[in-house]
Design a protein around this motif. Sequence first.
Motif, PDB file in Angstrom:
ATOM      1  N   ASP A 199       0.855  -1.183   0.000  1.00 45.64           N
ATOM      2  CA  ASP A 199       0.000   0.000   0.000  1.00 45.64           C
ATOM      3  C   ASP A 199       0.890   1.231   0.000  1.00 45.64           C
ATOM      4  OD1 ASP A 199      -2.200   1.634   0.093  1.00 45.64           O
ATOM      5  OD2 ASP A 199      -3.023   0.817   1.949  1.00 45.64           O
ATOM      6  N   ARG A 200       0.277   2.374  -0.045  1.00 45.78           N
ATOM      7  CA  ARG A 200       1.030   3.617   0.092  1.00 45.78           C
ATOM      8  C   ARG A 200       1.427   3.815   1.554  1.00 45.78           C
ATOM      9  NH1 ARG A 200      -3.223   7.472  -2.841  1.00 45.78           N
ATOM     10  NH2 ARG A 200      -4.436   6.367  -1.267  1.00 45.78           N
ATOM     11  N   VAL A 201       2.652   4.261   1.749  1.00 47.52           N
ATOM     12  CA  VAL A 201       3.132   4.564   3.098  1.00 47.52           C
ATOM     13  C   VAL A 201       3.888   5.886   3.040  1.00 47.52           C
ATOM     14  CG1 VAL A 201       3.329   2.131   3.730  1.00 47.52           C
ATOM     15  CG2 VAL A 201       5.306   3.323   2.814  1.00 47.52           C
ATOM     16  N   PRO A 202       4.045   6.580   4.164  1.00 49.49           N
ATOM     17  CA  PRO A 202       4.809   7.829   4.156  1.00 49.49           C
ATOM     18  C   PRO A 202       6.287   7.583   3.931  1.00 49.49           C
ATOM     19  CG  PRO A 202       4.140   7.261   6.387  1.00 49.49           C
ATOM     20  CD  PRO A 202       3.439   6.304   5.481  1.00 49.49           C
ATOM     21  N   LEU A 203       6.922   8.543   3.284  1.00 54.21           N
ATOM     22  CA  LEU A 203       8.356   8.441   3.030  1.00 54.21           C
ATOM     23  C   LEU A 203       9.139   8.245   4.322  1.00 54.21           C
ATOM     24  CD1 LEU A 203      10.700   8.711   0.961  1.00 54.21           C
ATOM     25  CD2 LEU A 203      10.675  11.173   1.452  1.00 54.21           C
ATOM     26  N   THR A 204       8.686   8.849   5.413  1.00 59.32           N
ATOM     27  CA  THR A 204       9.374   8.721   6.689  1.00 59.32           C
ATOM     28  C   THR A 204       9.425   7.284   7.189  1.00 59.32           C
ATOM     29  OG1 THR A 204       7.283   9.409   7.705  1.00 59.32           O
ATOM     30  CG2 THR A 204       9.008  11.074   7.500  1.00 59.32           C
ATOM     31  N   GLN A 205       8.509   6.448   6.736  1.00 62.53           N
ATOM     32  CA  GLN A 205       8.542   5.018   7.059  1.00 62.53           C
ATOM     33  C   GLN A 205       9.383   4.256   6.045  1.00 62.53           C
ATOM     34  OE1 GLN A 205       7.353   3.658   9.722  1.00 62.53           O
ATOM     35  NE2 GLN A 205       5.685   4.923  10.485  1.00 62.53           N
ATOM     36  N   ALA A 206       9.231   4.608   4.774  1.00 66.28           N
ATOM     37  CA  ALA A 206       9.898   3.853   3.716  1.00 66.28           C
ATOM     38  C   ALA A 206      11.406   3.952   3.783  1.00 66.28           C
ATOM     39  CB  ALA A 206       9.403   4.343   2.357  1.00 66.28           C
ATOM     40  N   VAL A 207      11.945   5.119   4.188  1.00 66.60           N
ATOM     41  CA  VAL A 207      13.398   5.293   4.181  1.00 66.60           C
ATOM     42  C   VAL A 207      14.106   4.386   5.182  1.00 66.60           C
ATOM     43  CG1 VAL A 207      13.387   7.648   3.282  1.00 66.60           C
ATOM     44  CG2 VAL A 207      13.182   7.275   5.754  1.00 66.60           C
ATOM     45  N   HIS A 208      13.350   3.755   6.093  1.00 72.76           N
ATOM     46  CA  HIS A 208      13.954   2.808   7.030  1.00 72.76           C
ATOM     47  C   HIS A 208      14.351   1.505   6.345  1.00 72.76           C
ATOM     48  CE1 HIS A 208      11.527   4.775  10.560  1.00 72.76           C
ATOM     49  NE2 HIS A 208      12.334   5.608   9.953  1.00 72.76           N
ATOM     50  N   GLY A 209      13.769   1.225   5.177  1.00 72.96           N
ATOM     51  CA  GLY A 209      14.094  -0.002   4.462  1.00 72.96           C
ATOM     52  C   GLY A 209      13.077  -1.105   4.620  1.00 72.96           C
ATOM     53  N   GLY A 210      12.046  -0.909   5.455  1.00 73.87           N
ATOM     54  CA  GLY A 210      10.996  -1.901   5.575  1.00 73.87           C
ATOM     55  C   GLY A 210      11.273  -2.972   6.607  1.00 73.87           C
ATOM     56  N   ASP A 211      10.456  -4.004   6.580  1.00 76.18           N
ATOM     57  CA  ASP A 211      10.560  -5.124   7.503  1.00 76.18           C
ATOM     58  C   ASP A 211      11.872  -5.866   7.270  1.00 76.18           C
ATOM     59  OD1 ASP A 211      10.304  -7.520   8.925  1.00 76.18           O
ATOM     60  OD2 ASP A 211       8.162  -7.696   8.506  1.00 76.18           O
ATOM     61  N   PRO A 212      12.751  -5.976   8.262  1.00 75.29           N
ATOM     62  CA  PRO A 212      14.038  -6.643   8.047  1.00 75.29           C
ATOM     63  C   PRO A 212      13.917  -8.131   7.741  1.00 75.29           C
ATOM     64  CG  PRO A 212      13.714  -6.167  10.389  1.00 75.29           C
ATOM     65  CD  PRO A 212      12.602  -5.470   9.646  1.00 75.29           C
ATOM     66  N   GLU A 213      12.756  -8.722   8.007  1.00 77.39           N
ATOM     67  CA  GLU A 213      12.569 -10.147   7.739  1.00 77.39           C
ATOM     68  C   GLU A 213      11.984 -10.400   6.350  1.00 77.39           C
ATOM     69  OE1 GLU A 213      10.359 -11.989  10.849  1.00 77.39           O
ATOM     70  OE2 GLU A 213      11.791 -11.419  12.410  1.00 77.39           O
ATOM     71  N   ARG A 214      11.742  -9.320   5.589  1.00 77.50           N
ATOM     72  CA  ARG A 214      11.177  -9.457   4.256  1.00 77.50           C
ATOM     73  C   ARG A 214      12.004  -8.602   3.300  1.00 77.50           C
ATOM     74  NH1 ARG A 214       5.780 -11.238   5.242  1.00 77.50           N
ATOM     75  NH2 ARG A 214       5.147 -10.720   3.130  1.00 77.50           N
ATOM     76  N   GLU A 215      12.041  -8.992   2.034  1.00 79.96           N
ATOM     77  CA  GLU A 215      12.731  -8.181   1.032  1.00 79.96           C
ATOM     78  C   GLU A 215      11.723  -7.187   0.473  1.00 79.96           C
ATOM     79  OE1 GLU A 215      15.650  -8.640  -2.847  1.00 79.96           O
ATOM     80  OE2 GLU A 215      14.724 -10.406  -1.949  1.00 79.96           O
ATOM     81  N   GLN A 216      11.853  -5.949   0.860  1.00 80.12           N
ATOM     82  CA  GLN A 216      10.877  -4.931   0.495  1.00 80.12           C
ATOM     83  C   GLN A 216      11.564  -3.750  -0.186  1.00 80.12           C
ATOM     84  OE1 GLN A 216       8.982  -4.171   4.316  1.00 80.12           O
ATOM     85  NE2 GLN A 216       7.369  -5.656   3.862  1.00 80.12           N
ATOM     86  N   VAL A 217      10.841  -3.157  -1.127  1.00 79.44           N
ATOM     87  CA  VAL A 217      11.302  -1.970  -1.840  1.00 79.44           C
ATOM     88  C   VAL A 217      10.137  -0.995  -1.893  1.00 79.44           C
ATOM     89  CG1 VAL A 217      12.218  -1.062  -4.006  1.00 79.44           C
ATOM     90  CG2 VAL A 217      12.927  -3.315  -3.226  1.00 79.44           C
ATOM     91  N   PHE A 218      10.453   0.281  -1.859  1.00 76.46           N
ATOM     92  CA  PHE A 218       9.437   1.328  -1.862  1.00 76.46           C
ATOM     93  C   PHE A 218       9.729   2.277  -3.009  1.00 76.46           C
ATOM     94  CE2 PHE A 218      10.384  -0.272   2.281  1.00 76.46           C
ATOM     95  CZ  PHE A 218       9.147  -0.546   2.844  1.00 76.46           C
TER      96      PHE A 218
END
Length: 233
Positions: free
Chosen positions: A47-66
């Motif tokens: 889903d859409r998320v704020p940039l302030t969340q996305a710049v963390h890199g996401g869930d460390p247990e999943r391969e995620q890209v924003f």
Amino acid sequence: MASIVSALWHVDAPDPAAVLRDSRPDPAAARALLGRLFPGRRPVALDRVPLTQAVHGGDPEREQVFVGSYPGVTVVCSGELHLRTPSALPLRWRQTLAAEHTFLTVSDPPGAWGAFAAWERGILRRAFGADTVEFFEDEGVPFAWEHPFWAGRHPIRWPAGFTPPPHSLPFHPRRLVEQANASWLGFRYVGRLAGEPDPADIEVWGFDLLDKDEPVTPPRRARSSWWRRGAAL
């Protein structure tokens, strides 16, 4: 920057701050970009998320890209971008999307280091990475907005009674990265000025990257409570 930041920006718009303030990200363009970046993978939209969340890199247990794809501005956030030597950014990240300007900004509060790089039409112009006492990289001619930092006008506030190493930098590298973000993109994560876009209002699309035959599983709520499932691209 009060949190970990890893963000790669492709910019053609003359006023990226206005674009980020007034536009919404294109989900189809985001998916198309991921198809070129990861041709052997299957991106599953979250889903859409704020940039302030996305710049963390996401869930460390999943391969995620924003990805936030705006008119003339595209931002990609991934843990793969968390580089101390930003000039080492792999070619596919830099050239998959052609742009007049490409910027990488990285900030790591736990390690007290920061890094950034700028390419013009794919050619590296500047790359910097350091903690408070050690350079990881310092390539190219500093930009004009860097001069006050190198001149000692933004000194590090060391704890009372602490004697800093004699070879420490005259500024905190994370503050230099913050200024790079403001100079190139027109906003700051910390100390936002009047009229600047709020990074919490800048939206990007999140994706899980799966193998072609890997089943889709929901994210762990304990680690990714800010996701809202069910968005259709």
